[in-house]
Write a protein that holds these residues in place. Structure first.
Motif, PDB file in Angstrom:
ATOM      1  N   ALA A  70       0.839  -1.197   0.000  1.00  0.00           N
ATOM      2  CA  ALA A  70       0.000   0.000   0.000  1.00  0.00           C
ATOM      3  C   ALA A  70       0.878   1.254   0.000  1.00  0.00           C
ATOM      4  CB  ALA A  70      -0.932  -0.009   1.209  1.00  0.00           C
ATOM      5  N   VAL A  71       1.989   1.208   0.752  1.00  0.00           N
ATOM      6  CA  VAL A  71       2.866   2.371   0.814  1.00  0.00           C
ATOM      7  C   VAL A  71       3.489   2.647  -0.553  1.00  0.00           C
ATOM      8  CG1 VAL A  71       4.922   3.309   1.891  1.00  0.00           C
ATOM      9  CG2 VAL A  71       3.355   1.945   3.229  1.00  0.00           C
ATOM     10  N   PHE A  72       3.863   1.564  -1.231  1.00  0.00           N
ATOM     11  CA  PHE A  72       4.445   1.717  -2.556  1.00  0.00           C
ATOM     12  C   PHE A  72       3.433   2.354  -3.518  1.00  0.00           C
ATOM     13  CE2 PHE A  72       5.907  -0.216  -6.656  1.00  0.00           C
ATOM     14  CZ  PHE A  72       7.044   0.572  -6.760  1.00  0.00           C
ATOM     15  N   PHE A  73       2.189   1.888  -3.432  1.00  0.00           N
ATOM     16  CA  PHE A  73       1.120   2.460  -4.259  1.00  0.00           C
ATOM     17  C   PHE A  73       0.941   3.947  -3.950  1.00  0.00           C
ATOM     18  CE2 PHE A  73      -3.369   3.412  -5.113  1.00  0.00           C
ATOM     19  CZ  PHE A  73      -3.458   2.998  -6.424  1.00  0.00           C
ATOM     20  N   PHE A  74       0.942   4.263  -2.648  1.00  0.00           N
ATOM     21  CA  PHE A  74       0.847   5.654  -2.181  1.00  0.00           C
ATOM     22  C   PHE A  74       1.933   6.502  -2.850  1.00  0.00           C
ATOM     23  CE2 PHE A  74       0.912   8.363   1.948  1.00  0.00           C
ATOM     24  CZ  PHE A  74      -0.051   9.204   1.449  1.00  0.00           C
ATOM     25  N   LEU A  75       3.163   6.008  -2.805  1.00  0.00           N
ATOM     26  CA  LEU A  75       4.298   6.718  -3.394  1.00  0.00           C
ATOM     27  C   LEU A  75       4.103   6.920  -4.894  1.00  0.00           C
ATOM     28  CD1 LEU A  75       7.266   7.745  -3.073  1.00  0.00           C
ATOM     29  CD2 LEU A  75       7.995   5.420  -3.542  1.00  0.00           C
ATOM     30  N   VAL A  76       3.639   5.855  -5.567  1.00  0.00           N
ATOM     31  CA  VAL A  76       3.498   5.936  -7.021  1.00  0.00           C
ATOM     32  C   VAL A  76       2.402   6.940  -7.401  1.00  0.00           C
ATOM     33  CG1 VAL A  76       2.840   4.629  -9.058  1.00  0.00           C
ATOM     34  CG2 VAL A  76       4.377   3.629  -7.405  1.00  0.00           C
ATOM     35  N   VAL A  77       1.278   6.909  -6.655  1.00  0.00           N
ATOM     36  CA  VAL A  77       0.196   7.855  -6.963  1.00  0.00           C
ATOM     37  C   VAL A  77       0.683   9.285  -6.769  1.00  0.00           C
ATOM     38  CG1 VAL A  77      -2.058   8.693  -6.216  1.00  0.00           C
ATOM     39  CG2 VAL A  77      -1.681   6.264  -6.492  1.00  0.00           C
ATOM     40  N   ILE A  78       1.377   9.521  -5.656  1.00  0.00           N
ATOM     41  CA  ILE A  78       1.872  10.869  -5.389  1.00  0.00           C
ATOM     42  C   ILE A  78       2.881  11.294  -6.453  1.00  0.00           C
ATOM     43  CG2 ILE A  78       3.231  12.231  -3.753  1.00  0.00           C
ATOM     44  CD1 ILE A  78       0.388  11.911  -2.899  1.00  0.00           C
ATOM     45  N   THR A  79       3.624  10.345  -7.010  1.00  0.00           N
ATOM     46  CA  THR A  79       4.551  10.675  -8.097  1.00  0.00           C
ATOM     47  C   THR A  79       3.796  11.012  -9.377  1.00  0.00           C
ATOM     48  OG1 THR A  79       5.939   8.977  -7.107  1.00  0.00           O
ATOM     49  CG2 THR A  79       6.689   9.910  -9.175  1.00  0.00           C
ATOM     50  N   LEU A  80       2.682  10.308  -9.584  1.00  0.00           N
ATOM     51  CA  LEU A  80       1.917  10.550 -10.813  1.00  0.00           C
ATOM     52  C   LEU A  80       1.233  11.916 -10.802  1.00  0.00           C
ATOM     53  CD1 LEU A  80       0.020   7.257 -11.678  1.00  0.00           C
ATOM     54  CD2 LEU A  80       1.831   8.366 -12.962  1.00  0.00           C
ATOM     55  N   LEU A  81       0.745  12.334  -9.613  1.00  0.00           N
ATOM     56  CA  LEU A  81      -0.078  13.543  -9.550  1.00  0.00           C
ATOM     57  C   LEU A  81       0.621  14.781 -10.106  1.00  0.00           C
ATOM     58  CD1 LEU A  81      -1.928  12.940  -6.185  1.00  0.00           C
ATOM     59  CD2 LEU A  81      -2.933  13.089  -8.454  1.00  0.00           C
ATOM     60  N   PRO A  82       1.877  15.084  -9.703  1.00  0.00           N
ATOM     61  CA  PRO A  82       2.524  16.271 -10.283  1.00  0.00           C
ATOM     62  C   PRO A  82       2.664  16.168 -11.793  1.00  0.00           C
ATOM     63  CG  PRO A  82       3.730  15.508  -8.376  1.00  0.00           C
ATOM     64  CD  PRO A  82       2.740  14.445  -8.710  1.00  0.00           C
ATOM     65  N   MET A  83       2.824  14.928 -12.298  1.00  0.00           N
ATOM     66  CA  MET A  83       2.936  14.776 -13.752  1.00  0.00           C
ATOM     67  C   MET A  83       1.615  15.127 -14.421  1.00  0.00           C
ATOM     68  SD  MET A  83       5.132  11.311 -13.955  1.00  0.00           S
ATOM     69  CE  MET A  83       6.557  11.111 -12.910  1.00  0.00           C
ATOM     70  N   GLY A  84       0.501  14.847 -13.751  1.00  0.00           N
ATOM     71  CA  GLY A  84      -0.792  15.195 -14.330  1.00  0.00           C
ATOM     72  C   GLY A  84      -1.116  16.666 -14.174  1.00  0.00           C
ATOM     73  N   ILE A  85      -0.691  17.255 -13.055  1.00  0.00           N
ATOM     74  CA  ILE A  85      -1.090  18.627 -12.749  1.00  0.00           C
ATOM     75  C   ILE A  85      -0.065  19.633 -13.278  1.00  0.00           C
ATOM     76  CG2 ILE A  85      -1.602  20.207 -10.847  1.00  0.00           C
ATOM     77  CD1 ILE A  85      -2.432  17.688  -9.268  1.00  0.00           C
ATOM     78  N   GLY A  86       1.184  19.228 -13.359  1.00  0.00           N
ATOM     79  CA  GLY A  86       2.252  20.147 -13.753  1.00  0.00           C
ATOM     80  C   GLY A  86       3.154  20.424 -12.563  1.00  0.00           C
ATOM     81  N   PRO A  87       4.417  20.715 -12.795  1.00  0.00           N
ATOM     82  CA  PRO A  87       5.390  20.809 -11.700  1.00  0.00           C
ATOM     83  C   PRO A  87       5.382  22.145 -10.963  1.00  0.00           C
ATOM     84  CG  PRO A  87       6.490  21.072 -13.794  1.00  0.00           C
ATOM     85  CD  PRO A  87       5.027  20.884 -14.100  1.00  0.00           C
ATOM     86  N   ASN A  88       4.298  22.872 -11.005  1.00  0.00           N
ATOM     87  CA  ASN A  88       4.223  24.164 -10.324  1.00  0.00           C
ATOM     88  C   ASN A  88       4.168  23.973  -8.806  1.00  0.00           C
ATOM     89  OD1 ASN A  88       3.461  26.557  -9.188  1.00  0.00           O
ATOM     90  ND2 ASN A  88       1.952  27.069 -10.761  1.00  0.00           N
TER      91      ASN A  88
END
Lengths: 200, 229
Positions: A2-20
């Motif tokens: 679950a922690v690994f999934f947490f990390l991966v989702v959090i990594t994906l979010l900036p890629m979707g939103i932009g690095p601002n």
């Protein structure tokens, strides 16, 4: 897992939103909470299923302990292996999302108080779908509406960075109330659902 | 079955007459609102839909309680049959609300407390229906679904107030208030006619679905008996 999934989702979010970083910092508490909710759903389907399939659960039902207490023990184990690691991982992921320095403490506190409610509510969904082969997806769908108060109060508690004052404090108290209420309802309902599934 | 067969037609006719009369009052004989203009007429459909969306959940939860406590088989059938009807009313309340919201608020959807909690109610309905659909054995499915409906009924107020705490834009209730209804009688008449008419429609549909469900179970029992011979 679950922690690994947490990390991966959090990594994906900036890629979707932009690095601002400013924008990310503003929405970080919400992102962290939503990612945490999704990660805690992942492990739900195995909460009772392995024991249901090999008959351990029936043996436990026949024992001296009421089924409700057995369920509480399993929920505790689930929280220790899923909820707690997620809370521990949050500060690191908060750094990645440029979470404001004053928001760390209230957010972690809110997560520590709120995550037991996720395991408690989740156990109902897991117990209802225990006899289904692909129960995980249905369990998630059933449980997500019940997670909404936790999400709302959890994000509000991290709101303005003050732990013991104002609206954030109120939200924290309400979050504690949600957890306690789900402690009352969760094990009882999960045990009832398990009994319903074992009888057939 | 005999009782429901007798009252089915009168109930259906009553709902038809009441809705027809309500529509006449709502569309022709009632004034337009001084602020909202003609679009206020959407309200005469929207509000009964929303009421019945919630009423349907109450019927479902009440029947589930009876099913769990007294193990009456008819309660199971009632809870199962009420769910899709309530879900449709809930969905229609959201749709008519969106149609009303476009000219009034300038947008189809806002993340307002009432809209959000109706949407969540719809999700609860859909989860309940999905649980019935995935567990094949009816007795087992009935028990599990009843537990879910009861937990949902405990959670609905919690979810509702958490969402209210979160954000509120929708106007507060104006019919059921301690100090009497805050709505002109020319508008109250069609609203009440529509509400009672749609309630009759709800009960009629519920009986039709329950009769269908009972017949389905009889067929299932006969097939099982035939298979054993």
């Amino acid at each position: 897992m679950a922690v690994f999934f947490f990390l991966v989702v959090i990594t994906l979010l900036p890629m979707g939103i932009g690095p601002n970083l400013n924008l990310l910092g503003q929405i970080a508490p919400g992102l962290l909470w939503v990612a945490l909710l999704l990660s805690s759903l992942l492990t739900l389907d195995r909460l009772f299923q392995a024991d249901f399939e090999d008959g351990t659960l029936e043996v436990l039902t026949l024992g001296h302990l009421p089924l409700e207490l057995t369920v509480v023990a399993k929920i505790m184990a689930h929280w220790l292996t899923t909820g707690l690691p997620l809370v521990v991982a949050t500060p690191l992921l908060g750094l990645l999302l440029n979470l404001g320095a004053e928001q760390f403490e209230p957010l972690i506190l809110a997560m520590a108080i709120g995550t037991p409610a996720l395991s408690l509510m989740g156990s109902i969904g897991a117990a209802l779908t225990v006899s289904l082969r692909r129960g995980g997806l249905l369990a998630s769908l059933l449980v997500i509406p019940f997670y909404i108060p936790v999400l709302i109060f959890g994000v509000a508690a991290a709101g303005d960075g003050e732990v013991l004052s104002g609206a954030a404090h109120q939200a924290l108290l309400l979050l504690g109330a949600v957890t306690l209420a789900s402690l009352v309802v969760g094990p009882w309902a999960a045990a009832a659902a398990l009994r319903a599934n074992m009888r057939g | 079955m005999a009782f429901s067969g007798q009252v089915l037609w009168p109930f259906g006719v009553a709902s038809f007459v009441l809705i027809a009369a309500g529509l006449w009052f709502a569309l022709i004989a009632s004034p337009a609102d001084y602020q909202q203009g003609e679009s206020v007429r959407i309200m005469y459909v929207h509000v009964p839909m929303a009421w019945l969306g919630m009423f349907g959940y109450m019927v479902m939860a009440g029947a589930s309680l009876v099913a769990l406590v007294f193990r009456h088989p008819l309660a199971d059938v009632a809870a199962k049959s009420a769910a899709p009807i309530g879900a449709v009313f809930c969905f229609l309340a959201l749709v008519t609300g969106a149609i009303w919201g476009k000219p009034m608020w300038g947008t189809w959807w806002v993340w307002d407390a009432r809209l959000t909690s109706m949407l969540i109610l719809l999700f609860l309905y859909l989860g309940y229906i999905a649980l019935w659909a995935t567990i094949e054995e009816p007795v087992r499915a009935g028990r599990a679904a009843a537990v879910l409906a009861l937990i949902g009924s405990i959670n609905v107020p919690i979810i509702h107030y958490s969402v209210v705490w979160w954000n509120t834009l929708h106007q507060p209730a104006s019919v059921f208030r301690v100090d009497g209804p805050q709505i002109a009688s020319a508008m109250l008449t069609p609203l009440m006619l529509m509400a009672v008419g749609f309630t009759f429609l709800f009960v009629t549909l519920l009986m039709v679905r329950m009769r269908g469900e009972i017949l389905k179970r009889r067929v299932r029992a006969l097939l099982l008996a035939a298979a054993e011979v």
